[in-house]
Design an enzyme around this catalytic site. Structure first.
Site, PDB file in Angstrom:
ATOM      1  N   SER A   1       0.829  -1.201   0.000  1.00 54.80           N
ATOM      2  CA  SER A   1       0.000   0.000   0.000  1.00 54.80           C
ATOM      3  C   SER A   1       0.872   1.263   0.000  1.00 54.80           C
ATOM      4  CB  SER A   1      -0.965  -0.044   1.194  1.00 54.80           C
ATOM      5  OG  SER A   1      -1.957   0.947   1.096  1.00 54.80           O
TER       6      SER A   1
ATOM      7  N   ASP B   1      -9.142  -4.473  -5.809  1.00 51.05           N
ATOM      8  CA  ASP B   1      -8.633  -3.430  -4.906  1.00 51.05           C
ATOM      9  C   ASP B   1      -9.480  -2.174  -5.046  1.00 51.05           C
ATOM     10  OD1 ASP B   1      -7.139  -1.577  -3.445  1.00 51.05           O
ATOM     11  OD2 ASP B   1      -5.217  -2.332  -4.185  1.00 51.05           O
TER      12      ASP B   1
ATOM     13  N   HIS C   1      -7.205  -5.302  -1.757  1.00 47.77           N
ATOM     14  CA  HIS C   1      -6.057  -4.475  -1.394  1.00 47.77           C
ATOM     15  C   HIS C   1      -5.199  -5.135  -0.318  1.00 47.77           C
ATOM     16  CE1 HIS C   1      -3.765  -0.785  -0.938  1.00 47.77           C
ATOM     17  NE2 HIS C   1      -3.997  -0.788   0.363  1.00 47.77           N
TER      18      HIS C   1
END
Length: 280
Positions: free
Chosen positions: A149, A195, A227
């Site tokens: 991320s 995601d 995600h």
């Protein structure tokens, strides 16, 4: 390719040439071997407290226990927004058991932005190679970065600012910067088709497309994944991340077979793009 040809006395033809790469670690790779939860090396670990860390928040170093094979390449791994090293901890023993020193880090705060996480990844690599208790086990010329991320965005930021890095593997990366034309580090971007935090259409895909065409690069899109896919053990992520790190940190062309020809879409892969054959 980082290979040297050596002649075998009495051999002829193709058998006369042997790949002699001093950075190869571990047995000849197989699909079963790179998909396994552990590789051939026993792994030890040591904790780095935040008090003893400069420029990052401490973490855990995973490393092959044996020193018989010489030094190893090293990888620093950053977690994402609001997360700690525990979210990427599975990568530590998994990659270390295949012949790397792996440093999963905590960031200074869980809210740090990608540019800060990039600087912290580099600080962690500097700590590994200069101050850590395992520094003599590491080849400081063979380093890489990973992250999830905002940590994935951090790995791109780190590679942009330190072009000597040998590999970057951003995992479902998030960053406001969409242009990475300055990167000179072989980069494998891993996105996820489900995601909604860092949708591939606005993150991993444009990141990949902005990389120089001459760069060794690839884009792996996980199928049926969210995600958070990189925060738990994932065979597809491990398989291709390991192959990428081996190929570019260790110049180990034995792993080229898993990256070129390009992997095909299937049960766990929605799409794979890249340039083959690799040149670094």
């Amino acid at each position: 390719m980082g290979l040297f040809a050596a002649l075998i006395p009495g051999a002829s033809g193709a058998q006369a040439l042997v790949a002699d790469n001093p950075y190869e670690r571990g047995p000849a790779p197989t699909v079963a071997g790179i998909e396994a939860a552990r590789g051939s090396y026993a792994v030890s670990q040591t904790t780095v407290s935040s008090a003893s860390a400069t420029g990052f928040g401490g973490g855990t170093i995973y490393y092959p226990t044996s020193t018989a094979d010489g030094t190893f390449g090293a990888v620093a791994v950053s977690p994402g927004f609001t997360a700690t090293q525990s979210s990427v901890a599975w990568l530590g023993p998994r990659l270390a058991s295949q012949g790397f020193v792996v440093f999963t880090i905590d960031t200074n705060t869980t809210l740090d932005a990608p540019d800060s996480r990039g600087r912290q990844l580099l600080a962690a690599l500097d700590y590994l190679t200069q101050s850590s208790s395992v520094r003599t086990r590491i080849d400081s010329a063979r380093l890489g970065v990973m992250g999830h991320s905002m940590g994935g965005g951090g790995s791109l930021e780190a590679a942009k600012s330190r072009t000597s890095l040998k590999a970057a593997v951003p995992l479902t990366a998030w960053d406001l910067n969409k242009n990475w034309a300055q990167l000179r580090t072989p980069t494998l971007l891993v996105g996820a088709d489900g995601d909604t935090v860092a949708p591939v259409a606005s993150h991993s895909e444009p990141f990949y497309e902005s990389l120089p065409g001459s760069l060794d690069k690839a884009y792996l899109e996980l199928k049926g994944a969210s995600h958070s896919a990189p925060t738990t053990a994932n065979t597809t992520i491990a398989k291709y991340s390991l192959s990428w790190l081996k190929r570019f940190i260790d110049s180990d062309t034995r792993y080229e077979q898993f990256l070129c020809p390009l992997p095909q879409a299937g049960a766990t892969i929605a799409e794979y793009r890249g340039n083959c054959p690799h040149t670094s």
